[in-house]
Write a protein that holds these residues in place. Structure first.
Motif, PDB file in Angstrom:
ATOM      1  N   MET A 174      42.695  85.768  76.988  1.00 43.90           N
ATOM      2  CA  MET A 174      41.402  85.324  76.503  1.00 43.90           C
ATOM      3  C   MET A 174      41.591  84.153  75.531  1.00 43.90           C
ATOM      4  O   MET A 174      42.443  84.201  74.647  1.00 43.90           O
ATOM      5  N   LEU A 175      40.773  83.124  75.695  1.00 43.94           N
ATOM      6  CA  LEU A 175      40.786  81.962  74.819  1.00 43.94           C
ATOM      7  C   LEU A 175      39.551  81.996  73.935  1.00 43.94           C
ATOM      8  O   LEU A 175      38.426  82.161  74.434  1.00 43.94           O
ATOM      9  N   VAL A 176      39.744  81.846  72.638  1.00 45.87           N
ATOM     10  CA  VAL A 176      38.646  81.918  71.675  1.00 45.87           C
ATOM     11  C   VAL A 176      38.721  80.697  70.768  1.00 45.87           C
ATOM     12  O   VAL A 176      39.772  80.413  70.189  1.00 45.87           O
ATOM     13  N   THR A 177      37.613  79.969  70.659  1.00 46.68           N
ATOM     14  CA  THR A 177      37.547  78.809  69.777  1.00 46.68           C
ATOM     15  C   THR A 177      36.369  78.959  68.825  1.00 46.68           C
ATOM     16  O   THR A 177      35.237  79.178  69.259  1.00 46.68           O
ATOM     17  N   VAL A 178      36.640  78.844  67.535  1.00 49.64           N
ATOM     18  CA  VAL A 178      35.569  78.833  66.537  1.00 49.64           C
ATOM     19  C   VAL A 178      34.988  77.419  66.518  1.00 49.64           C
ATOM     20  O   VAL A 178      35.615  76.485  66.026  1.00 49.64           O
ATOM     21  N   LEU A 179      33.809  77.271  67.087  1.00 52.07           N
ATOM     22  CA  LEU A 179      33.153  75.960  67.109  1.00 52.07           C
ATOM     23  C   LEU A 179      32.593  75.608  65.740  1.00 52.07           C
ATOM     24  O   LEU A 179      32.669  74.455  65.299  1.00 52.07           O
ATOM     25  N   GLY A 180      32.001  76.597  65.085  1.00 50.85           N
ATOM     26  CA  GLY A 180      31.446  76.400  63.750  1.00 50.85           C
ATOM     27  C   GLY A 180      31.699  77.621  62.898  1.00 50.85           C
ATOM     28  O   GLY A 180      31.363  78.735  63.294  1.00 50.85           O
ATOM     29  N   ALA A 181      32.292  77.433  61.723  1.00 46.36           N
ATOM     30  CA  ALA A 181      32.659  78.550  60.850  1.00 46.36           C
ATOM     31  C   ALA A 181      31.654  78.795  59.742  1.00 46.36           C
ATOM     32  O   ALA A 181      31.741  79.791  59.027  1.00 46.36           O
ATOM     33  N   GLY A 182      30.675  77.890  59.582  1.00 44.68           N
ATOM     34  CA  GLY A 182      29.765  77.978  58.460  1.00 44.68           C
ATOM     35  C   GLY A 182      28.548  78.845  58.719  1.00 44.68           C
ATOM     36  O   GLY A 182      28.170  79.104  59.860  1.00 44.68           O
TER      37      GLY A 182
END
Length: 296
Positions: free
Chosen positions: A1-9
């Motif tokens: 599984m690939l997971v990317t945090v696009l926005g952390a705010g």
């Protein structure tokens, strides 16, 4: 599984447009990384992606994530968007995704009813953008190779839906968390949570990666920083610190990677050399930033 945090705010991102608190000024000076608003992308194959919450910043988030850019003259690798609530910072980005490219919106019937009641979301062509109701506890597959199961967590309705005295720890369709599996690994995504009862700790115990609500460090953070009068609890978010905070309540989760997302601009944990960052790091937590990637 690939997971990317696009926005952390959290809502407003970092820096927030109308705020000159320490963190916002540090971000403007280049001393802290800027954060866009809460969103995550997940894939099992790197080709077909599902976005968790459509941030108002989604256009720039797509441009900064190579995997989400158009693969041809027209089109997108984004096959679906899953909404965890009807907050502005989670649904406003849907309006950016209106240029005649098919995908599906997955949300609870309650959240879908909010979208249906606001005719501006009619710009999403129903012939191309399907709206699919999530049934709590029932698995569904928004993209090839991934299975998602939603469950309710304590929270409240979106700010613009509040009455005079909103219930901040409701259990129902207004605030959900997501368990996502590719058949091998399991991700839990909980960007909003007002309380952590024992059953929720047990629920999260089989995860390999937990992305959890990191909005405020202390419940009275807004008042202490002079940026507002609401507590974290009043906003529907549990604090990190304290005996009932997420650091203490989730300390028993030893076998998964724990990451804070949806971080408010006022949160002192954003300061890399501060005692708050040292404490969360010592307890095994990571503070997310835009572009943070995981391969499970």
């Amino acid at each position: 599984m690939l997971v990317t945090v696009l926005g952390a705010g959290a809502g407003g991102g970092l820096p927030q447009w109308n705020c000159a608190c320490r963190n916002c000024e540090s971000a403007r000076a280049g001393l802290l990384p800027r954060m866009t608003q809460s969103s995550v992308a997940v894939s099992s194959n790197g080709v077909d992606w599902v976005v968790l919450n459509a941030s108002p910043d989604i256009r720039d988030q797509i441009e900064h994530c190579q995997a989400l850019r158009p693969p041809a003259l027209r089109g997108s690798p984004i096959r679906g968007v899953v909404l965890t609530n009807a907050d502005v910072d989670h649904v406003a980005g849907l309006l950016t995704l209106r240029e005649k490219t098919p995908f599906a919106i997955h949300a609870t019937a309650e959240t879908l009813s909010v979208l249906a009641a606001n005719t501006v979301f009619g710009v999403l062509d129903p012939a191309l953008v399907d709206r699919r109701a999530i049934t709590l506890g029932a698995a569904f597959s928004p993209v090839d190779g991934l299975t998602v199961t939603a469950f309710a967590v304590p929270g409240k309705v979106a700010l613009y839906l509040e009455g005079a005295a909103p219930e901040t720890k409701m259990i129902g369709e207004q605030t959900i968390a997501l368990g996502i599996s590719d058949g091998v690994s399991r991700l839990y995504y909980v960007p909003g949570c007002a309380d952590i009862p024992d059953w929720l700790v047990e629920k999260l115990s089989d995860g390999d990666l937990l992305l959890f609500d990191g909005t405020v460090w202390a419940d009275d953070e807004m008042a202490v920083t002079g940026t507002g009068g609401k507590t974290g609890g009043r906003m529907g978010h549990i604090a990190m610190s304290g005996d009932t905070g997420s650091l203490a309540r989730l300390a028993s989760l030893k076998d998964c990677r724990k990451v804070y997302v949806h971080i408010n601009n006022t949160n002192p944990v954003l300061q890399p050399d501060g005692p708050e960052r040292a404490e969360v790091s010592a307890l095994g937590w990571t503070v997310a930033h835009d572009g943070l990637e995981f391969r499970l």
